[in-house]
Design a protein around this motif. Sequence first.
Motif, PDB file in Angstrom:
ATOM      1  N   ALA A 173       0.834  -1.209   0.000  1.00 34.18           N
ATOM      2  CA  ALA A 173       0.000   0.000   0.000  1.00 34.18           C
ATOM      3  C   ALA A 173       0.865   1.253   0.000  1.00 34.18           C
ATOM      4  O   ALA A 173       0.552   2.237  -0.683  1.00 34.18           O
ATOM      5  N   MET A 174       1.958   1.221   0.780  1.00 34.89           N
ATOM      6  CA  MET A 174       2.840   2.392   0.787  1.00 34.89           C
ATOM      7  C   MET A 174       3.350   2.672  -0.617  1.00 34.89           C
ATOM      8  O   MET A 174       3.459   3.823  -1.038  1.00 34.89           O
ATOM      9  N   TYR A 175       3.649   1.594  -1.345  1.00 30.78           N
ATOM     10  CA  TYR A 175       4.159   1.768  -2.701  1.00 30.78           C
ATOM     11  C   TYR A 175       3.082   2.348  -3.610  1.00 30.78           C
ATOM     12  O   TYR A 175       3.303   3.330  -4.320  1.00 30.78           O
ATOM     13  N   VAL A 176       1.898   1.749  -3.534  1.00 33.52           N
ATOM     14  CA  VAL A 176       0.807   2.198  -4.410  1.00 33.52           C
ATOM     15  C   VAL A 176       0.407   3.639  -4.076  1.00 33.52           C
ATOM     16  O   VAL A 176       0.124   4.438  -4.965  1.00 33.52           O
ATOM     17  N   LEU A 177       0.420   3.957  -2.791  1.00 35.63           N
ATOM     18  CA  LEU A 177      -0.032   5.295  -2.368  1.00 35.63           C
ATOM     19  C   LEU A 177       1.100   6.322  -2.374  1.00 35.63           C
ATOM     20  O   LEU A 177       0.856   7.510  -2.135  1.00 35.63           O
ATOM     21  N   GLY A 178       2.324   5.872  -2.618  1.00 33.05           N
ATOM     22  CA  GLY A 178       3.446   6.807  -2.674  1.00 33.05           C
ATOM     23  C   GLY A 178       3.790   7.400  -1.312  1.00 33.05           C
ATOM     24  O   GLY A 178       4.092   8.590  -1.198  1.00 33.05           O
ATOM     25  N   VAL A 179       3.747   6.567  -0.270  1.00 30.33           N
ATOM     26  CA  VAL A 179       4.032   7.036   1.086  1.00 30.33           C
ATOM     27  C   VAL A 179       5.392   6.483   1.534  1.00 30.33           C
ATOM     28  O   VAL A 179       5.711   5.335   1.244  1.00 30.33           O
ATOM     29  N   ASP A 180       6.203   7.286   2.209  1.00 36.49           N
ATOM     30  CA  ASP A 180       7.539   6.849   2.598  1.00 36.49           C
ATOM     31  C   ASP A 180       7.613   6.275   4.001  1.00 36.49           C
ATOM     32  O   ASP A 180       8.513   5.509   4.321  1.00 36.49           O
ATOM     33  N   HIS A 181       6.717   6.714   4.888  1.00 37.41           N
ATOM     34  CA  HIS A 181       6.731   6.191   6.254  1.00 37.41           C
ATOM     35  C   HIS A 181       5.361   5.594   6.539  1.00 37.41           C
ATOM     36  O   HIS A 181       4.334   6.254   6.321  1.00 37.41           O
ATOM     37  N   VAL A 182       5.368   4.369   7.039  1.00 35.16           N
ATOM     38  CA  VAL A 182       4.087   3.667   7.206  1.00 35.16           C
ATOM     39  C   VAL A 182       3.112   4.470   8.067  1.00 35.16           C
ATOM     40  O   VAL A 182       1.903   4.453   7.822  1.00 35.16           O
ATOM     41  N   MET A 183       3.662   5.197   9.063  1.00 37.02           N
ATOM     42  CA  MET A 183       2.767   5.912   9.964  1.00 37.02           C
ATOM     43  C   MET A 183       2.054   7.084   9.265  1.00 37.02           C
ATOM     44  O   MET A 183       1.054   7.584   9.760  1.00 37.02           O
ATOM     45  N   ASP A 184       2.603   7.511   8.107  1.00 37.72           N
ATOM     46  CA  ASP A 184       1.990   8.620   7.366  1.00 37.72           C
ATOM     47  C   ASP A 184       0.925   8.162   6.378  1.00 37.72           C
ATOM     48  O   ASP A 184       0.318   8.972   5.682  1.00 37.72           O
ATOM     49  N   MET A 185       0.714   6.849   6.300  1.00 38.83           N
ATOM     50  CA  MET A 185      -0.196   6.335   5.272  1.00 38.83           C
ATOM     51  C   MET A 185      -1.655   6.582   5.657  1.00 38.83           C
ATOM     52  O   MET A 185      -2.065   6.286   6.778  1.00 38.83           O
ATOM     53  N   PRO A 186      -2.446   7.126   4.699  1.00 38.44           N
ATOM     54  CA  PRO A 186      -3.885   7.308   4.991  1.00 38.44           C
ATOM     55  C   PRO A 186      -4.541   5.945   5.203  1.00 38.44           C
ATOM     56  O   PRO A 186      -4.389   5.072   4.349  1.00 38.44           O
ATOM     57  N   PHE A 187      -5.202   5.785   6.338  1.00 36.39           N
ATOM     58  CA  PHE A 187      -5.889   4.514   6.581  1.00 36.39           C
ATOM     59  C   PHE A 187      -7.265   4.542   5.922  1.00 36.39           C
ATOM     60  O   PHE A 187      -7.614   3.658   5.159  1.00 36.39           O
ATOM     61  N   ASN A 188      -8.044   5.602   6.220  1.00 36.53           N
ATOM     62  CA  ASN A 188      -9.321   5.769   5.510  1.00 36.53           C
ATOM     63  C   ASN A 188      -9.139   6.890   4.487  1.00 36.53           C
ATOM     64  O   ASN A 188      -8.022   7.370   4.265  1.00 36.53           O
ATOM     65  N   ASP A 189     -10.204   7.290   3.845  1.00 36.21           N
ATOM     66  CA  ASP A 189     -10.091   8.283   2.783  1.00 36.21           C
ATOM     67  C   ASP A 189      -9.562   9.598   3.351  1.00 36.21           C
ATOM     68  O   ASP A 189     -10.068  10.084   4.366  1.00 36.21           O
TER      69      ASP A 189
END
Lengths: 307, 746
Positions: A173-189
Amino acid sequence: MASKAAAPRSFQEIILRLMTYWSAKGCAVLQPYDMEVGAGTFHPATTLRALGSRPWAAAYVQPSRRPTDGRYGENPNRLQHYYQYQVLIKPSPPDLQALYLGSLQAIGIDADLHDIRFVEDDWESPTLGAWGLGWEVWCDGMEVSQFTYFQQVGGHDCRPVAGELTYGLERLAMYVLGVDHVMDMPFNDPDAPIPLKYGDIFRQTEQEYSRWNFDQADTAMLLQHFQDAEAECARILNAPGLDKAGRLIVMAHPAYDQCIKASHLFNLLDARGVISVTERQAYIGRVRALAKACADAFVLTEAGGAA
Amino acid sequence: MPDLLIELFSEEIPARMQARAAADLKKLVTDGLVEAGLTYAGAGAFSTPRRLVLSLEGLTAHSQALREERKGPAATAPEAALQGFLRSTGLAREQLELRDDKKGQVWFAVIEKPGRAAAAIVAEVLEATIRNFPWPKSMRWGTGSLRWVRPLHSILCLLTDEHGPQVVPLSVDHLNAGATTEGHRFMSPGRFAVTGFDDYAAKLKRAHVILDPAAREAQIWHDATTQAFARGLEVVPDAGLLAEVAGLVEWPVVLLGAIAPGFLDLPPEVLQTSMRTHQKFFSVKNPKTGRIEGFVTVANRETADHGATILAGNNKVLSARLSDAKFFWENDLRTVHAVGMEGMAAGLAHVTFHNKLGSQADRVARIEALAREIAPLVGAAPDLAAEAARICKADLQSAMVAEFPELQGLMGRYYATAAGHDDGVPEACEMHWKPLGAADDVPTDPVSVAVALADKIDTLTGFWAIDEKPTGSKDPFALRRAALGVIRLVLGNGVRASLIKAMNTGEKGHIFHRVAVKEREKQDVLDALEVNVGAREEITTIRRTATVETGTRVLVSGSFDDGTALHASTQVLDLLAFFHDRLKVFLKDQGIRHDVIDACLAMPGNDDLTLLVKRAQSLAAFLKTEDGPNLLQGFKRANALLSQAEAKDGVEYSYGADPKFAETDEERALFTALDQAEAVLTPAMKTEDFAAAMAAMATLRAPVDAFFEAVQVNSDNPITRRNRLNLLHRIRSLCAQVADLTKIEG
């Protein structure tokens, strides 16, 4: 292959799209197993259902715990609690690779722009007495899934062979969403009224569990629990075949629960650093003995293909 | 004469197995066809990640009809013999013929094998090949029982002659051979038909598949070096990686990327290893700075954005990897700055080396003691060697080596330097592992040599002590490599030392003693004995009989007052014999014959490898001169005559040859020659000048030849005979100073 979809916007959207995709491909969409496991493979829907002759197709998310991987929520990629997405289809269909690639398309990985490769990776689980051949799947040099044709589980040959797909959901998901730190990844919209990031949900728990896993877990108690689980597993399997009403009921699943427990307790003890290198092999051997005994029991049951 | 095309199309074959598999396909099919009576003009085998391909040109269309006659048992032979003959020929009794033979009637079998069409033979051979393919690991899939490296999807098998292509009828389980294949998985999906090899290769290329792995390698290397050159950079050659990467792609597309500046300060080996191991990237060097500044990744497809997305993705993965590496590097540096290499090594006490040989820390302590003893022999300061030994395994506890085990030693050097060690100690941390392979360089710095020898000798003596010796092809602890390492270290550095002494050295008596004691004695007498063993070092030094037969049997004598010492000493000699075996293999590769080595092994001081090899080299050189083999014959004749006479007479002719009893000029000349040769040879042997000694020995050739030509040793005159036998003894004893020439063949 699925038509090109718009890019997903959140962690949960990726999970939902995988659910939708594999559901459309005919899998039973299961829920996570309600016990602590190290990987989605431990779910009885994979370990036990890979055995025996009955066809099977299931997909599910499995929360997984690897106590030694805890980093107090600071490492961009490592977590002691994370999610795997697991698909198991038996017998493995001839177009399993194409089905898998379709699932990547469904979550927004466009095979026309990315470099997707199947790189040798043989899988072996010493604790489950299981092995298979397959690949790690690379997308632009990053491992996004493991793809395995199960050959043996619990010491039993898999006939027919099950095909297993495991997606490391956070990394993918981090790759698909282009996020570098897992904690910064949007969980919901991210546009939801209350947008939540992965860190909003899990940063604190990563800290708490890291401390407990590494420093606080009561090792004497864990050791006792390990021995209890081991003993209970044996006791369950050694119980008479007939219950008090005279029905033949082999208790493969309750026994296997104890095997799962023992395995997780071993992982916790390992994280606490109280298992020496030489003892390690012995513990793994003890868990494997339980897994084998459970597999032996399961193949005697209806779900295990016994007539 | 048809051509044959075979393609076995599967899911992705592991890169490391492809070349071997293509070769196996070629061998199994061609062997099978030839066995069945076909011939072919040429064969080519190819592989891609998804296919194994064999192309045969000029295959014969039919096999020849064969008629074979076989003679069986006599008509009077027991029934069982006849039954056996029937089984072996596959015939029934009524098909046999009875014919008259010299000894009566005999059964004959006439086996007619009609010629068969190539297609039938190919079908049979290919099916057998597929079913018995020697994959290192194979698997089943779906509901089938067929085994292949990964699921096998299609078989293309075509015989093409002037009438066009013909599919060879063949089925293996659910797979039927056909005339179609697939191109690139993503760039050219869909199946297409082909008519023969040229058509196949051309259509594959249009379908974005380069069939020949050598062509893929060449293209990757060409494109990589061209792109790097355009930016003033150089690709670091890596043949193994090139072959692997060529096995991961059907349509190679080279992409050149830059490493983020924040990582450029990492040791170049760390960058290279991280990129190679995890990402299969080539390293790209800036020749001006000498630093690794870029990478080459090879994708398996072209894209509309010319690889921009792919390169960005790879860059991101690399950054994550290098962040890890940087984290390990900085953490490890912090550790050694705070607690030194000794502090980093502290955890070795909790790491088991082998459950009978203790922890890694125990091992390090043994290496330290031994390195201290060896140091003076190799010109190193004992304290420095001990210091290096103490910290040489510390990096096994570093985070970097935990992640990249192949960097062990090298990281030790970096961290030891960072911790302030110098005077060859950091280098020893790296070099003490060497030499690893036959091609690996041998350390030459004295501190490195001392620790490298100590490390390997400790490993060998340790595993010998617990009886974990290599057997046959099994050598799990790489003990042959360790012994060869010792040999190369000793010879490469001209080290003069007694291996027996080295193997007997170490803390508190040697590990041989301690392990032997442990195995034999109860725990309560252990400590007392250990003290004793240390004190008894002198007594237990091995005294050998005059000749130690190495490699075969070891004769030991000496004052062993308990079984422990005897056990230890036979272990040492057994290990010495192991060294000698490895040395023979090593010297054979250098063109020195085994009998020459045996002749030198039989001499005293054979645990001093440098001396041993010097002697063997001189002897080998001597035997290559014209005088060598001739003198050898003279020596052997003298030795034979003397031995016969001694056996017959029951006395030893070893003293008192006197020129005054000489009757002929040839006898007198031999006396003179022996005097002159001895005057040179004996002092030359004292200074180990083997060349001079051999040259002196060579001067004997002419006089010895002349002596045997003119003189009959076994004269009727007993005084003359005795004098001549004593003269022969002088030849024997003079030559015996150099080597045991009786061991030389021919």
